[in-house]
Design a protein around this motif. Structure first.
Motif, PDB file in Angstrom:
ATOM      1  N   SER A   1      -6.806 -13.787   8.626  1.00 39.48           N
ATOM      2  CA  SER A   1      -6.272 -12.651   9.373  1.00 39.48           C
ATOM      3  C   SER A   1      -5.638 -11.660   8.402  1.00 39.48           C
ATOM      4  CB  SER A   1      -5.252 -13.119  10.409  1.00 39.48           C
ATOM      5  OG  SER A   1      -4.161 -13.730   9.782  1.00 39.48           O
ATOM      6  N   THR A   2      -5.563 -10.424   8.825  1.00 35.44           N
ATOM      7  CA  THR A   2      -4.967  -9.371   8.019  1.00 35.44           C
ATOM      8  C   THR A   2      -3.503  -9.680   7.756  1.00 35.44           C
ATOM      9  OG1 THR A   2      -6.484  -7.763   8.961  1.00 35.44           O
ATOM     10  CG2 THR A   2      -4.467  -6.899   7.989  1.00 35.44           C
TER      11      THR A   2
ATOM     12  N   PHE B   1       3.645  11.904 -21.451  1.00 39.06           N
ATOM     13  CA  PHE B   1       3.613  10.436 -21.437  1.00 39.06           C
ATOM     14  C   PHE B   1       4.846  10.007 -20.660  1.00 39.06           C
ATOM     15  CE2 PHE B   1       4.415   6.207 -23.202  1.00 39.06           C
ATOM     16  CZ  PHE B   1       3.166   5.644 -23.002  1.00 39.06           C
ATOM     17  N   SER B   2       4.644   9.345 -19.521  1.00 38.64           N
ATOM     18  CA  SER B   2       5.785   9.044 -18.651  1.00 38.64           C
ATOM     19  C   SER B   2       5.789   7.597 -18.174  1.00 38.64           C
ATOM     20  CB  SER B   2       5.786   9.985 -17.441  1.00 38.64           C
ATOM     21  OG  SER B   2       4.612   9.823 -16.680  1.00 38.64           O
ATOM     22  N   VAL B   3       6.962   7.182 -17.727  1.00 32.60           N
ATOM     23  CA  VAL B   3       7.180   5.865 -17.132  1.00 32.60           C
ATOM     24  C   VAL B   3       7.573   6.095 -15.680  1.00 32.60           C
ATOM     25  CG1 VAL B   3       8.620   3.785 -17.192  1.00 32.60           C
ATOM     26  CG2 VAL B   3       7.972   4.923 -19.321  1.00 32.60           C
ATOM     27  N   HIS B   4       6.981   5.321 -14.771  1.00 32.98           N
ATOM     28  CA  HIS B   4       7.338   5.456 -13.365  1.00 32.98           C
ATOM     29  C   HIS B   4       7.539   4.098 -12.708  1.00 32.98           C
ATOM     30  CE1 HIS B   4       2.875   5.783 -13.618  1.00 32.98           C
ATOM     31  NE2 HIS B   4       2.903   4.986 -12.579  1.00 32.98           N
ATOM     32  N   ALA B   5       8.423   4.091 -11.700  1.00 34.98           N
ATOM     33  CA  ALA B   5       8.644   2.909 -10.870  1.00 34.98           C
ATOM     34  C   ALA B   5       7.720   3.021  -9.664  1.00 34.98           C
ATOM     35  CB  ALA B   5      10.100   2.837 -10.425  1.00 34.98           C
ATOM     36  N   ILE B   6       7.260   1.876  -9.178  1.00 32.51           N
ATOM     37  CA  ILE B   6       6.301   1.854  -8.079  1.00 32.51           C
ATOM     38  C   ILE B   6       6.799   0.919  -6.981  1.00 32.51           C
ATOM     39  CG2 ILE B   6       3.899   1.387  -7.432  1.00 32.51           C
ATOM     40  CD1 ILE B   6       3.452   1.303 -10.607  1.00 32.51           C
ATOM     41  N   ALA B   7       6.710   1.376  -5.742  1.00 26.70           N
ATOM     42  CA  ALA B   7       6.899   0.529  -4.574  1.00 26.70           C
ATOM     43  C   ALA B   7       5.614   0.646  -3.762  1.00 26.70           C
ATOM     44  CB  ALA B   7       8.098   0.984  -3.752  1.00 26.70           C
ATOM     45  N   ALA B   8       5.073  -0.474  -3.324  1.00 29.12           N
ATOM     46  CA  ALA B   8       3.792  -0.454  -2.611  1.00 29.12           C
ATOM     47  C   ALA B   8       3.794  -1.477  -1.478  1.00 29.12           C
ATOM     48  CB  ALA B   8       2.644  -0.741  -3.576  1.00 29.12           C
ATOM     49  N   MET B   9       2.835  -1.315  -0.581  1.00 28.21           N
ATOM     50  CA  MET B   9       2.692  -2.218   0.556  1.00 28.21           C
ATOM     51  C   MET B   9       1.219  -2.579   0.718  1.00 28.21           C
ATOM     52  SD  MET B   9       3.977  -1.637   4.461  1.00 28.21           S
ATOM     53  CE  MET B   9       2.683  -0.487   4.863  1.00 28.21           C
ATOM     54  N   PRO B  10       0.718  -3.534  -0.071  1.00 28.32           N
ATOM     55  CA  PRO B  10      -0.684  -3.920   0.053  1.00 28.32           C
ATOM     56  C   PRO B  10      -0.979  -4.488   1.446  1.00 28.32           C
ATOM     57  CG  PRO B  10       0.276  -4.796  -1.961  1.00 28.32           C
ATOM     58  CD  PRO B  10       1.398  -4.241  -1.148  1.00 28.32           C
ATOM     59  N   ILE B  11      -2.062  -4.011   2.034  1.00 29.41           N
ATOM     60  CA  ILE B  11      -2.543  -4.504   3.325  1.00 29.41           C
ATOM     61  C   ILE B  11      -3.911  -5.113   3.054  1.00 29.41           C
ATOM     62  CG2 ILE B  11      -3.135  -3.907   5.699  1.00 29.41           C
ATOM     63  CD1 ILE B  11      -1.368  -1.342   5.230  1.00 29.41           C
ATOM     64  N   VAL B  12      -4.035  -6.414   3.276  1.00 27.63           N
ATOM     65  CA  VAL B  12      -5.249  -7.143   2.917  1.00 27.63           C
ATOM     66  C   VAL B  12      -6.019  -7.514   4.181  1.00 27.63           C
ATOM     67  CG1 VAL B  12      -6.145  -9.167   1.696  1.00 27.63           C
ATOM     68  CG2 VAL B  12      -4.074  -8.040   0.881  1.00 27.63           C
ATOM     69  N   PHE B  13      -7.322  -7.260   4.132  1.00 21.64           N
ATOM     70  CA  PHE B  13      -8.222  -7.570   5.246  1.00 21.64           C
ATOM     71  C   PHE B  13      -9.189  -8.662   4.782  1.00 21.64           C
ATOM     72  CE2 PHE B  13      -7.096  -3.079   5.258  1.00 21.64           C
ATOM     73  CZ  PHE B  13      -6.557  -2.929   6.519  1.00 21.64           C
ATOM     74  N   PRO B  14      -8.755  -9.943   4.813  1.00 19.19           N
ATOM     75  CA  PRO B  14      -9.622 -11.014   4.301  1.00 19.19           C
ATOM     76  C   PRO B  14     -10.876 -11.167   5.159  1.00 19.19           C
ATOM     77  CG  PRO B  14      -7.438 -11.863   4.873  1.00 19.19           C
ATOM     78  CD  PRO B  14      -7.502 -10.444   5.308  1.00 19.19           C
ATOM     79  N   GLU B  15     -11.941 -11.615   4.516  1.00 21.29           N
ATOM     80  CA  GLU B  15     -13.168 -11.849   5.262  1.00 21.29           C
ATOM     81  C   GLU B  15     -13.211 -13.305   5.727  1.00 21.29           C
ATOM     82  OE1 GLU B  15     -16.713 -11.634   2.813  1.00 21.29           O
ATOM     83  OE2 GLU B  15     -15.420 -11.446   1.070  1.00 21.29           O
ATOM     84  N   GLY B  16     -13.963 -13.551   6.745  1.00 21.05           N
ATOM     85  CA  GLY B  16     -14.082 -14.904   7.280  1.00 21.05           C
ATOM     86  C   GLY B  16     -13.409 -15.034   8.629  1.00 21.05           C
ATOM     87  N   GLU B  17     -13.869 -15.972   9.413  1.00 18.93           N
ATOM     88  CA  GLU B  17     -13.377 -16.146  10.779  1.00 18.93           C
ATOM     89  C   GLU B  17     -11.945 -16.661  10.846  1.00 18.93           C
ATOM     90  OE1 GLU B  17     -16.071 -18.568  12.987  1.00 18.93           O
ATOM     91  OE2 GLU B  17     -17.797 -17.361  12.426  1.00 18.93           O
ATOM     92  N   MET B  18     -11.539 -17.500   9.907  1.00 18.79           N
ATOM     93  CA  MET B  18     -10.221 -18.129   9.969  1.00 18.79           C
ATOM     94  C   MET B  18      -9.139 -17.289   9.258  1.00 18.79           C
ATOM     95  SD  MET B  18     -10.914 -20.645  11.786  1.00 18.79           S
ATOM     96  CE  MET B  18      -9.502 -21.703  11.723  1.00 18.79           C
TER      97      MET B  18
END
Length: 139
Positions: free
Chosen positions: A91-92, A72-89
């Motif tokens: 942008s990533t 059973f452990s505890v961890h720290a997280i660093a992340a870089m979400p990259i979002v690809f929204p849908e729709g013409e207007m």
């Protein structure tokens, strides 16, 4: 010469996982998305990975550092979400995220994770608080 001992268990280094995430800032039931992911353990405390959030059209590379514990452990997280929204207007866009997680590993091959992060995407996209619950198989 000393004989090689093949009976010692080898460390599990690669994982595949699945889970479900939601933004804790939204009303329960308004959001949520399944995720699938892969990971590689670098040593005993560090894991790099990437999760694909299916319905939200996002990929989240991450780095997890085990702070304390074993089964059973505890961890720290660093992340870089990259979002690809849908729709013409739309942008990533890329966000930065940091948080904490709990992992329960009842066997060397199976673990369960509960994680929460704060994700910052600037003025245009705001702040989210994604939380994920899922499981992993280690190979």
């Amino acid at each position: 010469p000393v004989p090689l001992d093949d009976s010692a268990p080898r460390p599990r280094r690669f994982s595949v996982g699945a889970g479900f995430g939601l933004d804790l800032r939204d009303t329960l039931g308004d959001t949520g998305a399944p995720s699938i992911g892969v990971g590689v353990a670098i040593g005993s405390r560090l894991t790099i990975g990437a999760d694909a959030i299916i319905v939200a059209y996002a990929v989240m590379p991450s780095l997890r550092v085990r702070l304390a514990g074993d089964a059973f452990s505890v961890h720290a997280i660093a992340a870089m979400p990259i979002v690809f929204p849908e729709g013409e207007m739309s942008s990533t866009f890329v966000a930065g995220a940091a948080g904490l997680g709990l992992r329960y590993r009842p066997t060397p091959m199976l673990s369960f994770r509960l994680e929460a992060l704060a994700s910052f995407a600037g003025k245009a996209h705001g702040t989210t608080v994604p939380a994920f619950l899922g499981g992993e198989l280690w190979f």
